[in-house]
Scaffold this active site. Structure first.
Site, short mmCIF file in Angstrom:
data_model
loop_
_atom_site.label_atom_id
_atom_site.label_comp_id
_atom_site.label_asym_id
_atom_site.label_seq_id
_atom_site.Cartn_x
_atom_site.Cartn_y
_atom_site.Cartn_z
N ASP A 127 -41.66 31.86 54.72
CA ASP A 127 -42.33 33.08 55.19
C ASP A 127 -43.61 32.84 55.96
OD1 ASP A 127 -40.70 35.33 54.58
OD2 ASP A 127 -41.04 34.96 52.46
N ASP A 186 -33.63 37.74 57.87
CA ASP A 186 -35.07 37.98 58.05
C ASP A 186 -35.74 36.87 58.88
OD1 ASP A 186 -33.84 38.67 55.56
OD2 ASP A 186 -35.76 39.33 54.76
#
Ligand code: NAG
Ligand code: NAG
Ligand code: NAG
Ligand code: NAG
Ligand code: NAG
Length: 403
Positions: A127, A186
């Protein structure tokens, strides 16, 4: 039968009364936005030097729950302050529009300071793309800021270290089984940090990694109908696909709306950077799926295929998709498609504002879904608000709205 029915229906749709065109909701430029960002920034600044950042609100009272810096969403709020700064530059900061409420750049910089230590020891793995957002924003304001450059480069290299050339992707979640190589849709959003770092350093390996990740995702994550799987599992040693399933969606065969939104934005962004036509056609397919699966009430559900009874909405999917559609529209080579995608973005923003604009909450919007399988929906979400503000500013930049 179906083709005949479609052929019969199409002329009716085309020649019937023109579709009602949504107008840009005035809330996108309301004083409540800077007022809420300023109030939230005060609570973040109160936690210095050990910063905490908003992620979601409690579902009933709309009060932000703060998270420690080492969390995947902590970059979004400092980046939001930079967005409001850019809005103030574009629109002028006045008492009327509320953009005079704070020194947004100073706030963005101060709140980013809590993120810089993460570039050496984040536990957030893949992330890092989202964590780098405020540093990318800082470089738009001051391309010489060494702290921001270091942040972008270290986060990019951390992501590159998760690349497996046999698979052709960067690894998303780690797994106890070393051969189980999971990639979530994502991660199309992470690729921006690779381009940013390549631009700073001239290291084109980072661009090659982004292209490989996007190509592999294009081949395996997208269904015939333009919907997407959330998770593709590869064998780390052979690169073969071993499973296709969901983690946050309704079922393995369903399309989780936020994943679809990340994909629209991600492929539009890949096209913007590379000019590779396959990314444009892929972004169109993803966008068409999203637009045509919104139910007639205009409310974007958390999963397009979840049963409709008591189905939570996801306003973060709606605002992320809107921003992705505007990005696609900006780079679209076909003028009528460019209008189609910007019109769709305006329609989604209008419908979302109508039911989720929430003056009494800390967040701008309600009805976000963080994670239904974990029982977390009907909240405000920091990235839902972030993309809402960004969409408003982009509409001004595109000449489709005024401040
Ligand atoms: C900040 O965190 C560090 C490390 O956990 C701790 O030692 C320090 O006391 C904290 N500072 C404040 C003001 O809470
Ligand atoms: C440089 O950028 C960092 C991180 O974005 C920020 O915290 C810092 O305040 C900036 N420095 C200056 C002098 O603007
Ligand atoms: C370019 O980036 C890759 C991936 O992080 C790294 O392995 C390589 O050493 C870098 N090249 C240079 C010249 O810094
Ligand atoms: C990625 O896909 C594009 C278009 O489909 C192709 O031209 C390019 O060679 C591919 N690159 C890699 C590294 O697979
Ligand atoms: C929006 O959230 C409220 C609670 O905050 C809930 O009562 C309402 O049903 C939700 N609307 C939709 C369309 O999900």
């Amino acid at each position: 039968m179906l083709p005949t029915l479609l052929a019969a229906a199409l002329p009716l749709l085309v020649s019937g009364s023109p579709a009602k065109r949504a107008t840009v909701p005035s809330e996108l430029f309301a004083k409540e936005i800077p007022a809420k960002v300023s109030a939230t920034a005060s609570s973040v600044m109160d936690t210095a030097p050990n910063f905490s950042y908003p992620h979601t609100t409690s579902s009933n009272s709309g009060v932000w729950q703060l998270e420690v810096a080492d969390w995947w969403t902590s970059g979004f709020f400092p980046a939001t302050a930079y967005l409001v700064n850019a809005r103030a530059e574009l629109c002028g900061a006045t008492a009327d529009n509320g953009l005079d409420a704070a020194d947004w750049l100073a706030l963005g910089r101060a709140m980013s300071a809590g993120l810089a230590p993460l570039e050496d020891h984040t536990t957030q793995g893949h992330d890092v793309g989202f964590l780098s957002f405020p540093f990318i924003e800082e470089l738009k304001v001051n391309p010489d800021n060494e702290t921001a450059k270091t942040g972008v480069n270290k986060f990019a290299n951390a992501l590159a270290a998760r690349f497996n050339p046999t698979v052709g992707c960067t690894r998303s979640w780690d797994s106890s089984d070393a051969d189980e190589f999971q990639v979530i849709i994502d991660n199309m959003m992470n690729l921006e940090v690779l381009f940013q770092s390549a631009a700073l350093t001239g290291n084109d390996t980072l661009v090659d990694i982004a292209i490989s990740h996007a190509n592999t995702t294009m081949a395996n994550h997208i269904r015939e109908d333009g919907g997407t799987w959330h998770v593709i599992v590869y064998s780390a040693s052979t690169g073969e696909v071993t499973a296709k399933h969901t983690a946050q969606g309704y079922s393995d065969d369903s399309t989780w709306s936020r994943g679809q939104a990340w994909a629209i934005y991600g492929f539009a962004n890949m096209y913007a950077h590379t000019g590779i036509t396959d990314y444009l056609t892929t972004a169109r397919r993803l966008a068409d799926y999203f637009i045509s699966n919104i139910p007639s009430d205009g409310i974007v559900p958390w999963d397009f295929n979840a049963p409709t009874a008591d189905r939570p909405a996801d306003t973060s999917a709606a605002t992320t998709a809107s921003t992705g559609l505007l990005l696609l529209s900006q780079h679209e080579t076909d003028d009528s498609l460019a209008s189609k995608y910007s019109d769709a973005a305006i329609q989604i923003l209008s419908d979302t504002t109508a039911f989720a604009w929430q003056p009494s909450w800390n967040s701008i919007l309600s009805n976000g879904t963080v994670n239904v399988p974990q029982g977390n929906s009907r909240t405000g979400i920091v990235y839902g608000d972030y993309y809402y503000i960004l969409a408003g500013t982009e509409l001004v930049n595109m000449g489709l709205a005024s401040c």
